[in-house]
Write a protein that holds these residues in place. Structure first.
Motif, mmCIF file in Angstrom:
data_model
loop_
_atom_site.group_PDB
_atom_site.id
_atom_site.type_symbol
_atom_site.label_atom_id
_atom_site.label_comp_id
_atom_site.label_asym_id
_atom_site.label_seq_id
_atom_site.Cartn_x
_atom_site.Cartn_y
_atom_site.Cartn_z
ATOM 1 N N GLN A 133 -8.582 -40.034 35.015
ATOM 2 C CA GLN A 133 -8.187 -39.242 33.863
ATOM 3 C C GLN A 133 -8.325 -37.745 34.106
ATOM 4 O OE1 GLN A 133 -10.296 -41.708 33.956
ATOM 5 N NE2 GLN A 133 -9.964 -43.205 32.301
ATOM 6 N N HIS A 134 -9.016 -37.351 35.163
ATOM 7 C CA HIS A 134 -9.212 -35.928 35.449
ATOM 8 C C HIS A 134 -7.930 -35.309 35.988
ATOM 9 C CE1 HIS A 134 -13.867 -36.419 35.862
ATOM 10 N NE2 HIS A 134 -13.436 -36.470 34.606
ATOM 11 N N GLU A 135 -7.895 -34.006 35.973
ATOM 12 C CA GLU A 135 -6.747 -33.266 36.518
ATOM 13 C C GLU A 135 -6.916 -33.130 38.025
ATOM 14 O OE1 GLU A 135 -4.082 -32.261 34.948
ATOM 15 O OE2 GLU A 135 -4.740 -32.997 32.999
ATOM 16 N N TRP A 136 -6.720 -34.218 38.726
ATOM 17 C CA TRP A 136 -6.976 -34.198 40.165
ATOM 18 C C TRP A 136 -5.799 -33.691 40.985
ATOM 19 C CZ3 TRP A 136 -3.639 -37.218 42.956
ATOM 20 C CH2 TRP A 136 -3.005 -38.251 42.298
ATOM 21 N N ARG A 137 -4.594 -33.721 40.425
ATOM 22 C CA ARG A 137 -3.422 -33.271 41.189
ATOM 23 C C ARG A 137 -3.479 -31.777 41.492
ATOM 24 N NH1 ARG A 137 -1.811 -37.332 37.866
ATOM 25 N NH2 ARG A 137 -0.686 -39.070 38.850
ATOM 26 N N PRO A 138 -3.731 -30.899 40.507
ATOM 27 C CA PRO A 138 -3.886 -29.488 40.869
ATOM 28 C C PRO A 138 -5.105 -29.241 41.753
ATOM 29 C CG PRO A 138 -4.386 -29.841 38.538
ATOM 30 C CD PRO A 138 -3.742 -31.089 39.044
ATOM 31 N N ALA A 139 -6.141 -30.070 41.598
ATOM 32 C CA ALA A 139 -7.312 -29.933 42.473
ATOM 33 C C ALA A 139 -6.948 -30.268 43.912
ATOM 34 C CB ALA A 139 -8.446 -30.840 41.982
ATOM 35 N N LYS A 140 -6.083 -31.259 44.087
ATOM 36 C CA LYS A 140 -5.648 -31.626 45.447
ATOM 37 C C LYS A 140 -4.887 -30.474 46.102
ATOM 38 C CE LYS A 140 -2.933 -35.208 47.851
ATOM 39 N NZ LYS A 140 -1.876 -34.343 48.400
ATOM 40 N N GLU B 122 -11.457 -44.671 39.680
ATOM 41 C CA GLU B 122 -12.013 -43.553 40.452
ATOM 42 C C GLU B 122 -11.198 -43.348 41.723
ATOM 43 O OE1 GLU B 122 -16.230 -42.372 42.704
ATOM 44 O OE2 GLU B 122 -16.092 -44.119 41.368
ATOM 45 N N LEU B 123 -10.998 -42.093 42.096
ATOM 46 C CA LEU B 123 -10.365 -41.750 43.358
ATOM 47 C C LEU B 123 -11.108 -40.584 43.992
ATOM 48 C CD1 LEU B 123 -8.540 -38.911 42.993
ATOM 49 C CD2 LEU B 123 -7.063 -40.482 41.746
ATOM 50 N N HIS B 124 -11.004 -40.509 45.311
ATOM 51 C CA HIS B 124 -11.635 -39.436 46.070
ATOM 52 C C HIS B 124 -10.567 -38.647 46.801
ATOM 53 C CE1 HIS B 124 -15.991 -41.158 46.349
ATOM 54 N NE2 HIS B 124 -15.476 -41.260 45.134
ATOM 55 N N TYR C 76 -11.319 -28.946 36.167
ATOM 56 C CA TYR C 76 -10.334 -30.018 36.365
ATOM 57 C C TYR C 76 -10.658 -31.276 35.553
ATOM 58 C CZ TYR C 76 -9.043 -27.015 40.234
ATOM 59 O OH TYR C 76 -8.677 -25.924 40.989
ATOM 60 N N LEU C 77 -11.286 -31.094 34.390
ATOM 61 C CA LEU C 77 -11.590 -32.227 33.546
ATOM 62 C C LEU C 77 -10.426 -32.564 32.621
ATOM 63 C CD1 LEU C 77 -15.301 -31.532 32.562
ATOM 64 C CD2 LEU C 77 -14.422 -33.085 34.284
ATOM 65 N N GLY C 78 -9.516 -31.608 32.379
ATOM 66 C CA GLY C 78 -8.404 -31.855 31.487
ATOM 67 C C GLY C 78 -8.894 -32.076 30.070
ATOM 68 N N ASP C 79 -8.296 -33.044 29.385
ATOM 69 C CA ASP C 79 -8.691 -33.365 28.014
ATOM 70 C C ASP C 79 -9.638 -34.556 27.951
ATOM 71 O OD1 ASP C 79 -7.065 -31.318 27.113
ATOM 72 O OD2 ASP C 79 -5.296 -32.649 27.023
ATOM 73 N N VAL D 19 -5.275 -33.065 52.969
ATOM 74 C CA VAL D 19 -6.028 -33.651 51.854
ATOM 75 C C VAL D 19 -5.366 -34.987 51.535
ATOM 76 C CG1 VAL D 19 -6.814 -33.421 49.477
ATOM 77 C CG2 VAL D 19 -6.623 -31.382 50.924
ATOM 78 N N THR D 20 -6.115 -36.057 51.623
ATOM 79 C CA THR D 20 -5.595 -37.395 51.354
ATOM 80 C C THR D 20 -6.348 -38.018 50.187
ATOM 81 O OG1 THR D 20 -7.092 -38.318 53.011
ATOM 82 C CG2 THR D 20 -4.865 -37.769 53.736
ATOM 83 N N ILE D 21 -5.781 -39.090 49.669
ATOM 84 C CA ILE D 21 -6.348 -39.768 48.500
ATOM 85 C C ILE D 21 -6.932 -41.099 48.939
ATOM 86 C CG2 ILE D 21 -5.857 -40.764 46.236
ATOM 87 C CD1 ILE D 21 -3.529 -38.794 46.003
#
Length: 291
Positions: free
Chosen positions: A196-203, A252-254, A283-286, A243-245
């Motif tokens: 649910q976090h904003e991980w795409r801009p973090a990537k 959960e993803l790393h 990067y928590l988003g909503d 950077v890979t997923i």
């Protein structure tokens, strides 16, 4: 251990002294030597007088010498067989006791030989053996000393503890050398997020930061790994930051960051990237309310 050896040898001598057949054994040995010596003298004289060919005479003399030597040895074994068996049993007992008493020392020396023969690591390398991980600062025939790095495999800073490893570990456990490439390493670290976090801009931000921090020595690192690949015969790795997923579970993803860095700057580079990543955004988003 020397007392055990001395007592066994004394027991062997005492048995010989108390044996009623000692005189008979000695006399039999002297007679055997005398018979062999006389036989050698007479047979050599016979061969020299009756064989005219020098080559044939030399061949018979050599064969005579070898046959008489075998006869002498076999005769001594027959005469002293019982006493030799007693002494051999004593020596076996001593050898077994010696191996049991020095088992750990033998394993340590064996581990040092295996470590040296395989050239597993050198002073200054960062290694991991079982749960022990750290930088090698000293090694000798029995032990290897490391400055612990951790806790955990993801940490890159020293804990302040010194660990002395017995070299016997290297005879039975796998050794991980994190400094095999010496000057430069491909450093990897993980940044966990929930789905649910904003991980795409973090990537994307992580990739930009990795490129920024590796840019000053990226070409130098490429040349270094090219030389290493040529020397080892392995395929040259991709050096550019990536950077890979990695999915740990459904929720959960790393984000796995890999970038080239100098061997001793791994921790500083990782901390600098993480500090810049979360400097302006969490990067928590909503998913969680902001304070």
């Amino acid at each position: 251990m020397s007392d055990v050896l001395q007592s066994a040898f004394n027991a062997f001598l005492e048995e010989l002294k108390n044996s009623e057949s000692l005189i008979r054994l000695t006399v039999s040995t002297l007679l055997l030597i005398l018979v062999v010596a006389v036989s050698r003298f007479l047979l050599r004289r016979f061969i020299r007088r009756n064989i005219q060919s020098s080559e044939m005479r030399r061949r018979w003399l050599i064969q005579l010498r070898n046959i008489l030597l075998i006869v002498l040895v076999l005769g001594l074994v027959v005469i002293w067989g019982h006493e030799l068996r007693t002494f051999a049993l004593s020596m076996v007992a001593i050898a077994v006791a010696l191996v049991i008493a020095t088992k750990e020392l033998i394993l340590c020396v064996s581990g040092a030989l295996i470590k040296g023969g395989a050239r597993s690591f050198n002073i200054g390398d960062r290694i991991q053996v079982k749960e022990f991980r750290g930088d090698v600062i000293d090694q000798n025939l029995l032990t290897t000393t490391i400055l612990e790095v951790g806790p955990g495999r993801s940490m890159q800073q020293r804990s302040g503890r010194m660990v002395v490893l017995p070299n016997s570990l290297f005879a039975s456990e796998a050794v991980i050398n994190e400094s095999y490439s010496q000057d430069f390493v491909l450093h990897t670290f993980s940044v966990p997020f929930l789905r649910q976090h904003e991980w795409r801009p973090a990537k994307q931000k992580l990739l930009e930061l990795a490129q920024k921090h590796s840019e000053p020595y990226l070409e130098q690192a490429k040349r270094h790994f090219a030389r290493l690949s040529y020397r080892t015969g392995l395929e040259q790795p991709v050096v550019e930051p990536r950077v890979t997923i990695q999915l740990q579970c459904a929720e959960e993803l790393h984000l796995i960051v890999r970038l080239p860095t100098k061997e001793h700057d791994r921790n500083q580079t990782e901390q600098a990237i993480l500090a810049e990543l979360f400097a302006d955004d969490d990067y928590l988003g909503d998913y969680l309310p902001r304070v």
